[in-house]
Design an enzyme around this catalytic site. Structure first.
Site, mmCIF file in Angstrom:
data_model
loop_
_atom_site.group_PDB
_atom_site.id
_atom_site.type_symbol
_atom_site.label_atom_id
_atom_site.label_comp_id
_atom_site.label_asym_id
_atom_site.label_seq_id
_atom_site.Cartn_x
_atom_site.Cartn_y
_atom_site.Cartn_z
ATOM 1 N N GLU A 56 -17.412 -26.659 -20.883
ATOM 2 C CA GLU A 56 -17.132 -25.154 -20.697
ATOM 3 C C GLU A 56 -18.216 -25.704 -19.128
ATOM 4 O OE1 GLU A 56 -17.587 -25.344 -25.103
ATOM 5 O OE2 GLU A 56 -18.001 -26.395 -23.786
ATOM 6 N N CYS A 84 -20.949 -24.214 -27.952
ATOM 7 C CA CYS A 84 -22.656 -24.082 -28.681
ATOM 8 C C CYS A 84 -23.191 -22.453 -27.691
ATOM 9 C CB CYS A 84 -23.154 -25.366 -28.334
ATOM 10 S SG CYS A 84 -23.432 -25.369 -26.301
#
Length: 171
Positions: A56, A84
């Site tokens: 990401e 996360c």
């Protein structure tokens, strides 16, 4: 195209990461039906491991480098694993409107966060979150990764144990 089509593209990024010996997380950022950025996990190999080069974060850097003019709330992330806390915070701060993921991160996933309890900067930017899209396809990659004795990343962790136990649950 639909969520599954874009997730297949994220899975291709994850497959590239795994072929390079990396943790098989891949993602794409999509705006108005086209991919505007891609990312795959980097630097997960033990000899050069860091926790900054998540898929990401790689995709967000790529998006920033190309000066995309799309409204961030109109951009969707498709990722093979639940983001996360670090990645979720970066996605929220970037204003990404939708987060779609395949496989749950039972060890570090952040999408179950109580947004109402967060400071206004984060609470007011809650993205739409959709989980479980092509979960089995993503699970196969993570199982293959953790079953390979050459891969040390998160070996013996709650995520590895959970993933390897999924065989009996999801063929």
């Amino acid at each position: 195209m639909n969520h599954e089509d874009y997730m297949r593209m994220a899975l291709k990024e994850a497959e590239k990461a795994m072929a390079a010996g990396e943790f098989p997380v891949g993602c794409v950022l999509v705006h108005d039906g086209r991919i505007v950025a891609r990312g795959a996990r980097q630097a997960s190999q033990m000899d050069r491991c860091n926790e900054l080069d998540h898929a990401e974060m790689v995709a967000l850097r790529q998006l920033a480098d190309q000066a995309c003019t799309a409204a961030p709330r109109d951009i969707s992330l498709y990722c093979t694993m639940e983001p996360c806390l670090m990645c979720l915070a970066a996605l929220i701060l970037a204003g990404i409107g939708t987060i779609v993921y395949a496989y749950e991160d039972v060890m570090g996933g952040g999408t179950g966060l109580d947004f109402e309890g967060l400071p206004p900067l984060y609470a007011q930017r809650k993205p739409q979150i959709i989980g479980g899209v092509l979960r089995r396809a993503s699970l196969r990659l993570f199982r293959e990764f953790f079953a390979n004795g050459r891969n040390d990343y998160w070996r013996g962790s709650p995520l590895a144990d959970y993933t390897l136990a999924q065989e009996a649950i999801a063929p």
